[in-house]
Design a protein around this motif. Structure first.
Motif, PDB file in Angstrom:
ATOM      1  N   LEU A   1      47.166 -80.195 -71.247  1.00 17.40           N
ATOM      2  CA  LEU A   1      46.800 -79.189 -72.160  1.00 17.40           C
ATOM      3  C   LEU A   1      45.379 -79.233 -72.548  1.00 17.40           C
ATOM      4  N   GLY A   2      44.927 -80.524 -72.783  1.00 16.00           N
ATOM      5  CA  GLY A   2      43.706 -80.767 -72.991  1.00 16.00           C
ATOM      6  C   GLY A   2      42.561 -80.518 -72.010  1.00 16.00           C
ATOM      7  N   GLY A   3      43.095 -80.274 -70.812  1.00 18.25           N
ATOM      8  CA  GLY A   3      41.807 -79.706 -69.913  1.00 18.25           C
ATOM      9  C   GLY A   3      41.314 -81.032 -69.227  1.00 18.25           C
ATOM     10  N   GLY A   4      41.041 -82.050 -69.734  1.00 17.88           N
ATOM     11  CA  GLY A   4      39.865 -83.059 -68.989  1.00 17.88           C
ATOM     12  C   GLY A   4      40.860 -83.971 -68.024  1.00 17.88           C
ATOM     13  N   GLN A   5      40.259 -84.768 -67.523  1.00 17.37           N
ATOM     14  CA  GLN A   5      41.041 -85.915 -66.618  1.00 17.37           C
ATOM     15  C   GLN A   5      41.096 -87.037 -67.632  1.00 17.37           C
ATOM     16  N   THR A   6      42.351 -87.622 -67.614  1.00 18.70           N
ATOM     17  CA  THR A   6      42.600 -88.883 -68.255  1.00 18.70           C
ATOM     18  C   THR A   6      43.332 -89.842 -67.304  1.00 18.70           C
ATOM     19  N   PRO A   7      43.665 -91.143 -67.674  1.00 24.99           N
ATOM     20  CA  PRO A   7      44.537 -92.273 -66.837  1.00 24.99           C
ATOM     21  C   PRO A   7      45.754 -91.452 -66.726  1.00 24.99           C
ATOM     22  N   LEU A   8      46.310 -90.762 -67.392  1.00 25.76           N
ATOM     23  CA  LEU A   8      47.566 -90.212 -67.061  1.00 25.76           C
ATOM     24  C   LEU A   8      47.612 -89.260 -66.083  1.00 25.76           C
ATOM     25  N   THR A   9      46.659 -88.113 -66.191  1.00 24.20           N
ATOM     26  CA  THR A   9      46.596 -86.969 -65.621  1.00 24.20           C
ATOM     27  C   THR A   9      46.158 -87.197 -64.254  1.00 24.20           C
ATOM     28  N   ARG A  10      45.598 -88.565 -63.925  1.00 25.98           N
ATOM     29  CA  ARG A  10      45.161 -88.880 -62.521  1.00 25.98           C
ATOM     30  C   ARG A  10      46.230 -89.529 -61.740  1.00 25.98           C
ATOM     31  N   LEU A  11      47.380 -89.831 -62.401  1.00 28.47           N
ATOM     32  CA  LEU A  11      48.244 -90.578 -61.608  1.00 28.47           C
ATOM     33  C   LEU A  11      48.970 -89.513 -60.683  1.00 28.47           C
ATOM     34  N   ASP A  12      49.344 -90.085 -59.499  1.00 30.65           N
ATOM     35  CA  ASP A  12      50.099 -89.499 -58.369  1.00 30.65           C
ATOM     36  C   ASP A  12      51.426 -88.682 -58.952  1.00 30.65           C
ATOM     37  N   LEU A  13      52.003 -89.571 -59.778  1.00 33.12           N
ATOM     38  CA  LEU A  13      53.361 -89.280 -60.431  1.00 33.12           C
ATOM     39  C   LEU A  13      53.015 -87.676 -61.311  1.00 33.12           C
ATOM     40  N   VAL A  14      51.873 -87.589 -61.612  1.00 26.85           N
ATOM     41  CA  VAL A  14      51.714 -86.484 -62.430  1.00 26.85           C
ATOM     42  C   VAL A  14      51.081 -85.134 -61.589  1.00 26.85           C
ATOM     43  N   ARG A  15      50.267 -85.637 -60.579  1.00 18.70           N
ATOM     44  CA  ARG A  15      49.799 -84.612 -59.707  1.00 18.70           C
ATOM     45  C   ARG A  15      50.435 -84.036 -58.680  1.00 18.70           C
ATOM     46  N   SER A  16      51.623 -84.864 -58.097  1.00 19.03           N
ATOM     47  CA  SER A  16      52.530 -84.421 -57.074  1.00 19.03           C
ATOM     48  C   SER A  16      53.783 -83.912 -57.560  1.00 19.03           C
ATOM     49  N   LYS A  17      54.388 -83.190 -56.718  1.00 14.50           N
ATOM     50  CA  LYS A  17      55.464 -82.540 -56.924  1.00 14.50           C
ATOM     51  C   LYS A  17      56.695 -82.850 -56.195  1.00 14.50           C
ATOM     52  N   PRO A  18      58.198 -83.020 -56.654  1.00 14.43           N
ATOM     53  CA  PRO A  18      58.955 -83.212 -55.707  1.00 14.43           C
ATOM     54  C   PRO A  18      59.051 -82.079 -54.485  1.00 14.43           C
ATOM     55  N   LEU A  19      59.896 -82.519 -53.418  1.00 16.80           N
ATOM     56  CA  LEU A  19      60.300 -81.375 -52.672  1.00 16.80           C
ATOM     57  C   LEU A  19      61.219 -80.603 -53.026  1.00 16.80           C
ATOM     58  N   PRO A  20      61.233 -79.257 -52.765  1.00 20.15           N
ATOM     59  CA  PRO A  20      62.006 -77.975 -53.493  1.00 20.15           C
ATOM     60  C   PRO A  20      63.550 -78.300 -52.874  1.00 20.15           C
ATOM     61  N   PHE A  21      64.457 -77.865 -53.600  1.00 18.11           N
ATOM     62  CA  PHE A  21      65.757 -77.626 -53.077  1.00 18.11           C
ATOM     63  C   PHE A  21      65.575 -76.235 -52.328  1.00 18.11           C
ATOM     64  N   PRO A  22      66.609 -76.109 -51.359  1.00 16.40           N
ATOM     65  CA  PRO A  22      66.632 -74.941 -50.640  1.00 16.40           C
ATOM     66  C   PRO A  22      67.380 -74.055 -51.280  1.00 16.40           C
ATOM     67  N   PRO A  23      67.155 -72.579 -51.092  1.00 10.20           N
ATOM     68  CA  PRO A  23      67.830 -71.425 -51.844  1.00 10.20           C
ATOM     69  C   PRO A  23      69.480 -71.499 -51.517  1.00 10.20           C
ATOM     70  N   GLU A  24      70.206 -70.945 -52.121  1.00  8.78           N
ATOM     71  CA  GLU A  24      71.664 -70.665 -51.795  1.00  8.78           C
ATOM     72  C   GLU A  24      71.754 -69.811 -50.789  1.00  8.78           C
ATOM     73  N   PRO A  25      72.783 -70.005 -49.731  1.00  8.37           N
ATOM     74  CA  PRO A  25      73.898 -70.922 -50.287  1.00  8.37           C
ATOM     75  C   PRO A  25      73.656 -72.396 -49.541  1.00  8.37           C
ATOM     76  N   LEU A  26      72.285 -72.750 -48.938  1.00  6.65           N
ATOM     77  CA  LEU A  26      72.098 -73.928 -48.522  1.00  6.65           C
ATOM     78  C   LEU A  26      72.062 -74.969 -49.450  1.00  6.65           C
ATOM     79  N   ARG A  27      71.757 -74.673 -50.629  1.00  4.23           N
ATOM     80  CA  ARG A  27      71.346 -75.613 -51.812  1.00  4.23           C
ATOM     81  C   ARG A  27      72.889 -76.087 -52.199  1.00  4.23           C
ATOM     82  N   ALA A  28      73.770 -75.168 -52.465  1.00  7.33           N
ATOM     83  CA  ALA A  28      75.216 -75.752 -52.654  1.00  7.33           C
ATOM     84  C   ALA A  28      75.798 -76.750 -51.564  1.00  7.33           C
ATOM     85  N   THR A  29      75.447 -76.263 -50.385  1.00  6.38           N
ATOM     86  CA  THR A  29      76.337 -76.759 -49.332  1.00  6.38           C
ATOM     87  C   THR A  29      75.629 -78.199 -48.914  1.00  6.38           C
ATOM     88  N   GLY A  30      74.383 -78.302 -49.087  1.00  8.38           N
ATOM     89  CA  GLY A  30      73.733 -79.558 -49.002  1.00  8.38           C
ATOM     90  C   GLY A  30      74.055 -80.501 -50.221  1.00  8.38           C
TER      91      GLY A  30
END
Length: 486
Positions: free
Chosen positions: A423-452
């Protein structure tokens, strides 16, 4: 006909979370009525929201911070978990090495610093949450799991962790179960605590610093309002059909909040941002607590060092001692309902409670006469990488953290620091982490989500029954970086 031991032991168990069923529970705060303005609106009164509000107000005492919670603070995952407060930010070191190999050293140090900061906060604010830095004991209950313990010890020592590999006799000298074949004692990176008392203590600390908190206040929508955001709310007892469960909403007194900045800290609950629905699934986890053990019962199992315990199966159990001498025993089943369904009645699942009771007595046959005092379930927010993800919306005026997958007791404090940096808007050591910048792969929509998900649960159980052999489906998920854990 004499009922089976599990049935007898469960007969009088109260269908409520043990942690929340105590006289220390604070009275609810009034809901929000009418309109108000604030510098920072925090949506959600679990650990994520409480840590965010506390850190924001500590950073800038002049900032007006308003937290709204649809139930009461800590009533959901924050008051229903096992009370394992881990240093890991990545759901374990092995998962972190696999997903963030270039920064796992930094993430490991940040996690240890975060756990130290939690301990410091508990002491500074006098939060009586029975914080015990006893560590965690991972136990092998099948021969094939011993190799995994040895590999985990080698990995942990590479990063300077204080760990001990225990043989059968050594682990049974710590906690005596005939099922144990070996163990790994992580001695310094997990604390045990009372989760509800931590939530209530953080709530009190926020109020003492001047954070405004309104409970039984549901946010029903968000929209732009000039240079700010406006949240519409519904508040009042009619919005809470149970003591804590906020129910489906739609009733109560309308209100609104105009906020310069907003943090979403809503865990597995239906998000106010549509984009989050692809990354999160709500999974029900279940637990039991026994009645307080007698001195003779305690002596029969040892457990003098009060570590948290978990076995190393795919469908694993976690268990620990409470401050008043009970055993909390949970895990194994991780239940997903089609369409991300959540409902109060899903917190009770007799088949799972029976299975947990049977597993408890197999683990501790010397406690065959013990009865259970409480049985409950609750929802955790899981994602495909098992550890939290972060982001912003509305041109950086809103930030969120989600996906803690059961390890939020500790990691939510780190997540709160991240969203405030975002929310501060600037670059910090935390906001530069790949953990923070990346996202997990999405789950598929139903019904594939429940089936998987259901296919994955079946495959994990099959692997447990076949000496850990992972079938083609699990190997494919491994290659894709997807997964689902109990």
């Amino acid at each position: 006909m004499t009922p089976p031991p599990a049935g007898r032991a469960l007969a009088d168990a109260a269908p409520v979370p043990y942690w929340l069923d105590r006289p220390e529970r604070p009275d609810p705060l009034p809901p929000l009525h009418g309109g108000t303005d604030t510098d920072l609106l925090v949506v959600g009164g679990g650990y994520s929201g409480l840590w965010t509000a506390l850190l924001a107000k500590s950073d800038d005492p002049g900032r007006d911070v308003l937290l709204v919670e649809a139930g009461t603070c800590g009533w959901a995952a924050s008051g229903r978990n096992g009370g394992f407060c881990a240093a890991s930010l990545t759901h374990g070191l092995a998962n972190g090495v696999e997903r963030f190999p270039d920064e796992i050293g930094a993430l490991d140090r940040l996690g240890r610093d975060n756990l130290d900061a939690i301990a410091d906060t508990v002491a500074a604010y006098g939060i009586d949450c029975e914080f015990e830095r006893t560590g965690e004991l991972s136990v092998a209950v099948e021969p094939h799991q011993l190799d995994g313990l040895a590999a985990d010890v080698d990995l942990a020592r590479r990063f300077g962790h204080d760990v001990r590999l225990l043989d059968r006799d050594e682990v049974r000298a710590e906690v005596d179960s005939p099922t144990y074949l070996g163990g790994l004692w992580d001695r310094d990176r997990v604390a045990m605590l009372d989760p509800a008392k931590l939530a209530w203590g953080l709530r009190r600390a926020c109020l003492d610093l001047g954070v405004r908190i309104h409970e039984h206040t549901r946010v029903t929508g968000l929209r732009r309002d000039g240079a700010a955001l406006r949240a519409t709310t519904r508040g009042g007892p009619s919005d809470a059909p149970g003591a804590d469960d906020p129910g489906p909403g739609g009733h109560g007194t309308p209100g609104s909040v105009r906020a310069r900045r907003v943090v979403l800290a809503t865990n597995a609950f239906p998000p106010l941002l549509r984009r989050l629905r692809a990354w999160l699934v709500p999974v029900y986890d279940y637990a039991l607590t026994t009645e307080p053990l007698t001195a003779a019962q305690r002596e029969s199992i040892g457990w003098r060092n009060r570590q948290g315990l978990a076995d190393t199966g795919n469908q694993f159990h976690y268990y620990r001692l409470t401050g008043d001498g009970r055993i909390l025993f949970g895990g194994y089943d991780a239940v997903y309902h089609y369409g991300n369904r959540m409902a109060p009645e899903l917190a009770q699942r007799p088949a799972t409670f029976t299975a947990l009771a049977q597993h408890f007595f197999a683990t501790f046959p010397q406690l065959a006469d013990v009865r259970f005092s409480h049985r409950w379930g609750g929802v955790i927010d899981t994602c495909t990488r098992f550890c939290p993800f972060f982001g912003t919306a509305y041109d950086g005026r809103l930030a969120y953290a989600a996906g803690y997958t059961g390890l939020g007791v500790g990691a939510t404090r780190f997540g709160a620091r991240v969203v405030l940096d975002l929310l501060g808007g600037g670059q910090t050591p935390l906001t530069r982490l790949d953990l923070v910048r990346s996202k997990p792969l999405p789950f598929p929509p139903e019904p594939l989500r429940a089936t998987g998900i259901h296919l994955t649960r079946w495959s994990l159980a099959r692997a447990d029954a076949r000496a850990g052999q992972r079938n083609l489906w699990l190997r494919t998920l491994d290659r894709l970086g997807l997964g689902f854990d109990s």
